[in-house]
Write a protein that holds these residues in place. Structure first.
Motif, PDB file in Angstrom:
ATOM      1  N   UNK A   1       5.672  12.804  -7.076  1.00 39.21           N
ATOM      2  CA  UNK A   1       4.988  12.140  -5.959  1.00 39.21           C
ATOM      3  C   UNK A   1       4.059  13.078  -5.205  1.00 39.21           C
TER       4      UNK A   1
ATOM      5  N   UNK B   1       0.814  -1.208   0.000  1.00 39.79           N
ATOM      6  CA  UNK B   1       0.000   0.000   0.000  1.00 39.79           C
ATOM      7  C   UNK B   1       0.856   1.269   0.000  1.00 39.79           C
ATOM      8  N   UNK B   2       1.900   1.263   0.814  1.00 40.76           N
ATOM      9  CA  UNK B   2       2.728   2.464   0.972  1.00 40.76           C
ATOM     10  C   UNK B   2       4.034   2.351   0.192  1.00 40.76           C
ATOM     11  N   UNK B   3       4.031   1.537  -0.859  1.00 39.64           N
ATOM     12  CA  UNK B   3       5.272   1.269  -1.593  1.00 39.64           C
ATOM     13  C   UNK B   3       6.009   2.554  -1.986  1.00 39.64           C
ATOM     14  N   UNK B   4       5.283   3.447  -2.643  1.00 40.57           N
ATOM     15  CA  UNK B   4       5.890   4.675  -3.155  1.00 40.57           C
ATOM     16  C   UNK B   4       6.420   5.539  -2.011  1.00 40.57           C
ATOM     17  N   UNK B   5       5.628   5.674  -0.956  1.00 41.74           N
ATOM     18  CA  UNK B   5       6.015   6.532   0.158  1.00 41.74           C
ATOM     19  C   UNK B   5       7.216   5.952   0.905  1.00 41.74           C
TER      20      UNK B   5
ATOM     21  N   UNK C   1       9.498   3.990  -0.336  1.00 43.27           N
ATOM     22  CA  UNK C   1      10.680   4.133  -1.180  1.00 43.27           C
ATOM     23  C   UNK C   1      11.281   5.524  -1.009  1.00 43.27           C
TER      24      UNK C   1
ATOM     25  N   UNK D   1       0.332   5.086  -7.731  1.00 45.06           N
ATOM     26  CA  UNK D   1       1.663   4.813  -8.271  1.00 45.06           C
ATOM     27  C   UNK D   1       1.828   5.534  -9.599  1.00 45.06           C
TER      28      UNK D   1
END
Lengths: 439, 280
Positions: free
Chosen positions: B125, A157-161, A163, B133
Motif C-alpha cells: 500500500x 475513493x478511500x476504500x484501501x486506506x 480498510x 487499488x
C-alpha cells in the motif's frame, strides 16, 4: 387523493432506502472498528442540538436542525475522546456518561419547548426521538441523495486506506498514511448518517440502522468488500420491506418497523449463517460427537479381539454392549454408517472389521497409545493416569501431528501399559496375517 | 549453495536494488537524546543509539522497559518529548519506503474479514499511494512473499483460521512485501511454534546476508547469542548497545534486569547457557 398519498409514499420509500444502504455500508466501519457505541452516543447527543436549533430559529427548519444536531453530536463525541484521553475513565464508561448527560439535557429542552411554545406541538420535535418517516418531503429526500453520494463516494475513493484503518491503524501510519485524518473522515461520515437518520428512524433507534445490517453481513462473508456490499444490500432491503409493512398497517411507525425487519434478518444470520452461525457450529460438534462414537466402536471391536489374541473371532453385539454399557440399539445405530462406509460387517452373530475398518481401528489405537506414551515419557505422568487423556486426544490428533510425535518418541513399539502400538500400514498386509490367526 | 535472495522482484525505488555496505554510509538508525512518555508516565529516558547498517539486532529488556516504544518512536508513530531519530541519515518521513514494520501480533483483530493474501498485499500500500487499488501483479508479489515464509497454500484462508505461528508468518510476509532496507519487528517470536521460530530466524539471517538491517524486540535471553549479532539492552534508559559478544555480558544483564527476581533468574540461565564457541 390517491396520487398525493403515493407521492408521499414515494418520498418515504426513497428516503428510508437510501438511509438503509448508506447506514449499512458505513455501519461496517463502526462495527469493525468496535465503535458501535460511539455512534449511539453521537445520535443521542444530537438531541439537544435539535432543540437548541429550534429555540434559536423559532420554527421547524430541516437545515437548522441538521446543523444543530451535527454541532452537539460532534461535541458529544469530542467529549468522549477527551474523557478517554484526559482521565482514567475507560471508553465504555465515557460513552455511557456522555450519552446519558446529552440525552438528558435534550429531553429537558424538548419538554420545556413543548410546554412553552405554541408551535412546539406542531414543531414535530418529538418525532426526533422515534422518527417519523411519513413526514419526509421531497426536499429531505434530496438531502439524503446528496449525503448518500458523498458518503458512498468517499468510501469508494478511500476504500484501501479505510480498510487499512480498520485492520491495522499503526501499520498504516508507518506506511505514511495520515490515519488520524482518516479517522476524522469516518467519524464525519458517521455524523452525517446519524443526523440524516434522525427524522426517519429517530435518535434512539438510528444506531440499529448502522450496526444491524453490518452484523448480518459479517455472518455471511469473510471478505471486507463483500461485507460492505452485503450490508448495504441488507440495509436497503430491510428499509424497503419495513416501509411497505408500515404502509400496509397504517398505525405502525416506519423507523421501528425497519429496525424489526433488519433485526429479524440478524436473527436468521446468527442462527443459520455457514461457519459463524449457531446451527453450523452445532452441526459441527454433532458430527464430531458422532465421529467419536464411531471411532470408539471400531476401537472397542479391535480391543476385544486383541485381548483374546484371536483374529478369527469377532465380538457379538452383546459382547460390545459390555464394553461401554451402551444399549444394543445404540450400538446398531452407531454401526450403520460404518457398515455403509465398508468398515464393518454386521452379521447375526458378530461385528467384523473389514480390511478398511481394521486399518481405521489401528489408526485410532495408534493415536491413543502414542499419546499415552508421550504423556508418560515426556511429562512423567504415571501410566495409570494417561488413559483418560488419550481417550480424548485420539479423536483430535491429526495424522501429521501423530507422525511428529512418533518421530519424537523414536518410533516406539509398546505403550506404557506394555500393549503393542499397531504399526503404520506398509506393503505387507498385516490384516491377512491377523485374519489367519498370527500376530 | 547460496540461497536465493528473498526479495527478487525489482523494487520501485532504484536505491533499494543495491545495498552497499560502505563505511562512510550513515548508520541505519541514529537516535539522539530521545525521551518519550505516555501521558505523565515516562517510558524512555535520554536514549542515544546507533545501529550500523546490515546488522541483526535484538532489543532486550524487562516488561515495560520501553522496547516497543523505541520502535514506535523510530517509526514516528509516537511523538517524542525530546530528541530526534534519523533513518539512514535523514528524517523518517523521507526514508519511509526504506523501512518495514512488523507490529505485535496481538495489536490487530484477527477476526477481521480478510484473507492472508489481502493482509500481505497491505505491505504494498505504501508504494501504491492514494486511491490506487492493488492489481493482479501486486497480488502475485504478495503471494511470492507468502511463499518465502512457506504459507502460500494459506493465501485464501480467512486470517482467524490461521494458527499463531501462521499469523506471525503472514505479518512477516507483509513486511517482506515492503522490500525495505530496514526492518523493525515487535516480538516476531512471541507465541510461535518451534518450526516458525526456526523459519523466522532463517529469514532474518538471510535478510542480513542481503545487507538489510533487522531490529527485533526479543524476549528469550537464551537465544540472543545464537540469533543476533548486535544487542540493545534497554530499561527505560539505554543500558548498553553493541556487538553481542562484548555487550551481552553478565554485568550489563544485571544492570538491565536488576532487582527483578524472575528476570534475574532468567538472565542467569541465559548466561549459564552461553558458550563462547557457539558463536561463529
Amino acid at each position: 387523493m390517491y396520487l398525493a398519498i403515493s407521492y408521499t409514499f414515494q418520498n418515504v420509500l426513497l428516503g428510508t432506502t437510501l438511509l438503509g444502504v448508506v447506514g449499512g455500508v458505513l455501519g461496517c466501519f463502526a462495527l469493525l472498528r468496535k465503535q458501535s457505541l460511539l455512534g449511539d452516543a453521537l445520535a443521542h447527543a444530537s438531541l439537544p442540538g435539535v432543540c437548541l436549533a429550534f429555540l434559536w430559529m423559532g420554527t421547524k427548519d430541516t437545515y437548522s436542525f441538521l446543523i444543530g444536531a451535527i454541532f452537539t453530536g460532534v461535541l458529544g463525541s469530542l467529549f468522549v475522546l477527551g474523557v478517554v484521553r484526559g482521565t482514567r475513565i475507560k471508553e465504555d464508561s465515557a460513552i455511557g456518561i456522555v450519552l446519558s448527560v446529552f440525552f438528558g439535557v435534550g429531553v429537558v429542552l424538548l419538554t420545556w419547548i413543548e410546554k412553552n411554545h405554541q408551535s412546539g406541538n406542531q414543531s414535530g420535535l418529538s418525532h426526533i426521538l422515534y422518527g417519523q418517516a411519513a413526514t419526509l418531503m421531497e426536499r429531505d429526500v434530496w438531502i439524503f441523495v446528496i449525503a448518500g453520494v458523498i458518503i458512498l463516494g468517499t468510501i469508494f475513493l478511500f476504500y484501501k486506506e479505510l480498510k487499512l484503518l480498520c485492520f491495522d491503524r499503526e501499520y498504516g501510519k508507518s506506511l505514511g498514511y495520515p490515519m488520524a485524518a482518516l479517522e476524522i473522515l469516518v467519524t464525519c461520515l458517521l455524523v452525517i448518517t446519524v443526523v440524516i437518520g434522525l427524522q426517519t428512524v429517530g435518535v434512539i433507534l438510528i444506531i440499529a440502522s448502522l450496526i444491524t445490517p453490518a452484523a448480518c453481513a459479517r455472518q455471511w462473508t469473510d471478505r471486507f468488500s463483500w461485507m460492505l456490499l452485503l450490508a448495504g444490500l441488507i440495509g436497503g432491503l430491510s428499509s424497503v420491506a419495513g416501509t411497505f409493512v408500515s404502509e400496509q398497517f397504517h398505525r405502525i411507525p416506519t423507523g421501528p418497523t425497519i429496525v424489526l425487519v433488519s433485526s429479524s434478518v440478524l436473527i436468521i444470520s446468527i442462527l443459520f449463517a455457514p461457519q459463524r452461525g449457531i446451527l453450523w457450529s452445532w452441526l459441527q460438534s454433532a458430527s464430531f460427537r458422532r465421529r467419536i462414537r464411531e471411532e470408539n466402536l471400531l476401537k472397542d471391536i479391535y480391543g476385544w479381539v486383541e485381548k483374546r489374541n484371536d483374529w478369527s473371532r469377532w465380538p457379538s453385539l452383546s459382547n460390545l454392549m459390555g464394553v461401554r454399557g451402551q444399549s444394543g440399539i445404540k450400538i446398531k445405530k452407531i454401526a450403520r454408517p460404518l457398515e455403509h462406509g465398508g468398515l464393518l460387517l454386521v452379521t447375526e452373530k458378530a461385528m467384523k472389521l473389514t480390511e478398511k475398518g481394521l486399518e481405521e481401528a489401528e489408526r485410532i489405537v495408534r493415536k491413543h497409545r502414542i499419546w499415552e506414551l508421550y504423556l508418560a515419557r515426556r511429562l512423567d505422568l504415571p501410566p495409570d493416569h494417561v488413559h483418560r487423556d488419550a481417550e480424548a486426544m485420539e479423536h483430535a490428533l491429526s495424522d501429521e501431528a501423530l507422525a511428529e510425535f512418533e518421530e519424537l518418541l523414536g518410533y516406539p513399539k509398546f505403550d506404557p501399559h506394555g500393549q503393542p502400538i499397531p504399526a503404520r500400514r506398509g506393503s505387507s498386509s498385516k490384516a491377512e496375517s491377523k485374519a489367519t490367526g498370527g500376530v | 549453495m547460496k540461497p536465493a535472495p528473498i526479495l527478487s522482484q525489482p523494487s520501485m525505488d532504484p536505491s533499494n536494488q543495491e545495498l552497499p555496505k560502505s563505511e562512510n554510509h550513515p548508520p541505519a538508525i541514529e537516535v539522539h537524546d530521545l525521551t518519550a512518555a505516555y501521558g505523565t508516565q515516562p517510558v524512555l529516558w535520554d536514549v542515544d543509539l546507533e545501529i550500523p547498517e546490515g546488522s541483526l539486532v535484538a532489543i532486550v529488556g524487562p516488561n515495560g522497559a520501553g522496547k516497543s516504544t523505541l520502535l514506535k518512536a523510530v517509526l514516528g508513530l509516537i511523538q517524542p518529548l525530546t530528541g530526534w531519530v534519523k533513518i539512514f541519515g535523514e528524517e523518517y518521513s523521507k526514508k519511509r519506503s526504506w523501512v518495514g514494520y512488523v507490529p505485535q501480533r496481538e495489536t490487530v483483530d484477527w477476526d477481521f474479514p480478510t484473507t492472508a493474501l489481502d493482509v500481505v498485499t497491505m505491505g504494498l500500500y505504501g508504494r501504491l499511494g492514494w486511491f490506487r487499488l492493488p492489481r493482479r501483479s501486486h497480488k502475485e508479489q504478495a503471494l511470492a512473499c507468502l511463499d518465502k515464509l512457506g504459507v502460500a497454500h494459506l493465501a485464501h484462508r480467512q486470517i482467524s483460521q490461521l494458527s499463531g505461528g501462521q499469523q506471525q508468518r503472514v505479518f512477516l510476509a507483509r513486511a517482506l512485501a515492503q522490500d525495505a532496507r530496514l526492518y523493525l519487528m515487535d516480538e516476531p517470536f512471541a507465541g510461535v511454534d518451534v518450526k516458525t521460530e526456526k523459519a523466522v530466524i532463517e529469514l532474518l539471517k538471510q535478510l542480513r546476508e542481503e545487507g538489510r538491517t533487522v531490529i527485533a524486540v526479543h524476549h528469550d535471553l537464551q537465544t540472543v547469542n545464537d540469533y543476533f549479532d548486535h544487542v540493545v539492552l534497554l530499561n527505560l534508559r539505554l543500558v548498553a548497545s553493541g556487538p553481542v559478544s562484548t555487550t551481552f555480558t553478565d554485568e550489563n544483564l544485571n544492570k538491565t534486569y536488576g532487582g527483578r527476581l524472575t528476570a534475574l533468574t532468567q538472565a542467569a540461565e541465559a548466561l549459564l547457557s552461553k558458550q563462547p564457541d557457539k558463536r561463529n
